[in-house]
Motif scaffolding. Structure first.
Motif, PDB file in Angstrom:
ATOM      1  N   CYS A   1     -15.567   5.408  -3.815  1.00 44.32           N
ATOM      2  CA  CYS A   1     -15.216   5.754  -2.593  1.00 44.32           C
ATOM      3  C   CYS A   1     -14.591   7.205  -3.038  1.00 44.32           C
ATOM      4  CB  CYS A   1     -14.042   5.118  -2.007  1.00 44.32           C
ATOM      5  SG  CYS A   1     -14.514   3.432  -1.302  1.00 44.32           S
TER       6      CYS A   1
ATOM      7  N   VAL B   1      -6.630   4.355   4.732  1.00 40.51           N
ATOM      8  CA  VAL B   1      -6.783   3.051   4.345  1.00 40.51           C
ATOM      9  C   VAL B   1      -8.368   2.751   4.195  1.00 40.51           C
ATOM     10  CG1 VAL B   1      -6.269   0.634   4.533  1.00 40.51           C
ATOM     11  CG2 VAL B   1      -4.271   2.309   5.082  1.00 40.51           C
ATOM     12  N   VAL B   2      -8.739   2.161   3.218  1.00 36.23           N
ATOM     13  CA  VAL B   2     -10.304   1.899   2.863  1.00 36.23           C
ATOM     14  C   VAL B   2     -10.571   0.534   2.849  1.00 36.23           C
ATOM     15  CG1 VAL B   2     -12.223   2.632   1.356  1.00 36.23           C
ATOM     16  CG2 VAL B   2     -10.250   4.360   1.515  1.00 36.23           C
ATOM     17  N   SER B   3     -11.499   0.069   3.550  1.00 32.55           N
ATOM     18  CA  SER B   3     -11.903  -1.070   3.580  1.00 32.55           C
ATOM     19  C   SER B   3     -13.539  -1.327   3.081  1.00 32.55           C
ATOM     20  CB  SER B   3     -11.660  -1.948   4.762  1.00 32.55           C
ATOM     21  OG  SER B   3     -12.527  -1.148   5.984  1.00 32.55           O
ATOM     22  N   ALA B   4     -14.271  -0.262   3.027  1.00 33.14           N
ATOM     23  CA  ALA B   4     -15.638  -0.394   2.814  1.00 33.14           C
ATOM     24  C   ALA B   4     -15.917   0.944   2.381  1.00 33.14           C
ATOM     25  CB  ALA B   4     -16.427  -0.743   3.613  1.00 33.14           C
TER      26      ALA B   4
ATOM     27  N   THR C   1      -6.103   1.055  -0.976  1.00 34.06           N
ATOM     28  CA  THR C   1      -6.887  -0.163  -0.454  1.00 34.06           C
ATOM     29  C   THR C   1      -6.375  -1.527  -1.018  1.00 34.06           C
ATOM     30  OG1 THR C   1      -9.290  -1.115  -0.139  1.00 34.06           O
ATOM     31  CG2 THR C   1      -8.470  -0.117  -2.448  1.00 34.06           C
TER      32      THR C   1
ATOM     33  N   THR D   1      -8.826  -4.172  -0.890  1.00 35.57           N
ATOM     34  CA  THR D   1     -10.150  -4.713  -0.907  1.00 35.57           C
ATOM     35  C   THR D   1     -10.445  -4.869  -2.628  1.00 35.57           C
ATOM     36  OG1 THR D   1     -10.500  -3.824   1.286  1.00 35.57           O
ATOM     37  CG2 THR D   1     -12.484  -4.694  -0.233  1.00 35.57           C
TER      38      THR D   1
ATOM     39  N   LEU E   1     -13.538  -2.359  -4.667  1.00 32.45           N
ATOM     40  CA  LEU E   1     -13.533  -0.898  -4.265  1.00 32.45           C
ATOM     41  C   LEU E   1     -12.813   0.011  -5.324  1.00 32.45           C
ATOM     42  CD1 LEU E   1     -12.816  -0.571  -0.356  1.00 32.45           C
ATOM     43  CD2 LEU E   1     -15.055  -0.733  -1.691  1.00 32.45           C
TER      44      LEU E   1
ATOM     45  N   LEU F   1      -0.153  -1.721   3.464  1.00 31.15           N
ATOM     46  CA  LEU F   1      -0.838  -3.030   2.864  1.00 31.15           C
ATOM     47  C   LEU F   1      -0.298  -4.033   2.412  1.00 31.15           C
ATOM     48  CD1 LEU F   1      -3.992  -0.645   1.762  1.00 31.15           C
ATOM     49  CD2 LEU F   1      -4.022  -2.265   3.762  1.00 31.15           C
TER      50      LEU F   1
END
Length: 258
Positions: free
Chosen positions: A67, A79-82, A97, A99, A102, A149
């Motif tokens: 990412c 905020v990154v989820s994918a 994140t 997750t 990632l 998070l």
């Protein structure tokens, strides 16, 4: 290929993986030799893709997990989820994140990359800290996103990667004012340069002080002057001094183990 790592982020249980990469170990040629990871350069996109593949593989990850944002020297965090497609890259300068799998990545060519992790909470963050972003609050935004998070400030460890060194970073007479207006005691980060009215600015030192003010568990730096070490790092300022038409980008990666 052997990225720079720091003991502060090393994790024997492999919950967090990280690496600060310079210009060695890639396939690019000419000005971009050899691990240029910036699509924003004029390099062959296929070479950039291969370089990114090699960097993520060195962290035990697939390039599909990477990412990277469209960095604009802002104080914005996401905020990154994918992962996203390249054309959909968000215009932010920090990411966080929780997750697994990632890989958050920062691209630099003199600015300071900052990688952060709360191993116990399983939360990581990354920030692109040039002088504009650092001054306007990108580091605080990155930590705030991590806290949202579930991270705890007192458990976050942050490492500042290779950036332009104070001996290489000459700035103009207007430069200290906005920094000193916020914190007058930061005047020691500006040393007189060889020309009247000019200063040498310690960017990594400033980034460290902003991080120190956030109550984190620990803050450290890898060292390394990107401008002064042409064999090891890409540098925008060095390219300008040399009259070169373009420059490559260094990549720094932090990921939660899948």
């Amino acid at each position: 290929m052997e990225p720079i790592s720091h003991a502060l982020l090393d994790d024997p249980e492999n919950r967090v993986r990280h690496g600060f990469f310079g210009r060695a170990g890639g396939v690019s040629e000419g000005l971009y030799r050899s691990l240029n990871c910036g699509y924003g350069s004029g390099d062959d996109p296929e070479a950039v893709h291969e370089n990114r593949t090699r960097a993520t593989a060195a962290c035990g990850l697939s390039p599909s997990t990477l990412c990277t944002a469209y960095q604009v020297h802002s104080a914005e965090a996401l905020v990154v989820s994918a992962p996203w497609k390249r054309k959909d890259a968000p215009r932010v300068d920090a990411m966080a994140t929780a997750t697994p799998g990632l890989a958050l990545a920062i691209l630099t060519a003199d600015c300071a990359p900052v990688l952060m992790a709360d191993r116990e909470a399983g939360v990581i963050g990354a920030a692109h800290a040039g002088w504009r972003g650092a001054l306007s609050g990108v580091l605080e935004a990155a930590v705030e996103a991590m806290l949202g998070l579930g991270a705890r400030a007192g458990e976050i460890r942050a490492v500042i990667g290779p950036a332009i060194g104070a001996a290489s970073y000459e700035v103009g007479p207007e430069f200290p004012a906005p920094f000193l207006a916020r914190r007058p005691q930061d005047d020691d980060l500006f040393a007189p340069a060889g020309r009247d009215g000019r200063f040498l600015f310690d960017l990594a030192g400033y980034v460290a002080r902003r991080l120190d003010g956030l109550g984190l568990a620990a803050v450290a730096a890898t060292g390394g002057d990107t401008c002064a070490n042409s064999d090891r790092y890409f540098s925008y300022r060095r390219s300008v001094h040399r009259g070169e038409s373009d420059y490559g980008r260094n990549i720094s990666i932090v990921a939660l183990g899948p």
